[in-house]
Design a protein around this motif. Structure first.
Motif, PDB file in Angstrom:
ATOM      1  N   SER A 129       0.601   5.415   0.339  1.00 35.25           N
ATOM      2  CA  SER A 129      -0.235   6.461   0.875  1.00 35.25           C
ATOM      3  C   SER A 129       0.633   8.044   0.837  1.00 35.25           C
TER       4      SER A 129
ATOM      5  N   PRO B 289      -2.003   8.143   6.074  1.00 33.33           N
ATOM      6  CA  PRO B 289      -1.653   6.669   5.971  1.00 33.33           C
ATOM      7  C   PRO B 289      -3.005   5.866   5.989  1.00 33.33           C
TER       8      PRO B 289
ATOM      9  N   ALA C  96      -5.081   4.712   1.149  1.00 37.24           N
ATOM     10  CA  ALA C  96      -3.871   4.305   0.311  1.00 37.24           C
ATOM     11  C   ALA C  96      -4.421   3.493  -0.867  1.00 37.24           C
TER      12      ALA C  96
ATOM     13  N   GLU D 118       0.742  -1.139  -0.064  1.00 41.40           N
ATOM     14  CA  GLU D 118       0.074   0.032   0.140  1.00 41.40           C
ATOM     15  C   GLU D 118       1.022   1.228   0.079  1.00 41.40           C
TER      16      GLU D 118
END
Length: 81
Positions: free
Chosen positions: A40, A44, A47, A38
């Motif tokens: 981002s 966070p 993502a 993931e």
């Protein structure tokens, strides 16, 4: 004549997003050499999922100067071996 309605501000209007903060969370290291992760920016919690081969993943992390989240025992993303 009706008074003008002021729409309620979106929740994101009150949240600060620091786009200089970038994050990676490794989800899986596949047998075929791909790293599923993931990525981002700013938040966070928001993502996208991506997959890259090991070397491309390392270059991606270094280019974006990401901060690894999830497993603290793996250390910074730029030092993945």
């Amino acid at each position: 004549m009706e008074p003008a309605m002021n729409p309620e501000p979106l929740a994101t209007d009150n949240l600060h997003c620091d786009v200089s903060r970038k994050f990676v969370r490794v989800l899986q290291r596949r047998d075929n050499g791909l790293i599923e992760f993931e990525f981002s920016i700013g938040w966070p919690e928001l993502a996208v999922e991506l997959m890259l081969p090991q070397r491309a993943f390392e270059a991606f992390c270094q280019a974006h100067q990401v901060r690894r989240i999830g497993d603290p025992s793996e250390g910074p993303a730029s030092t993945i071996v």
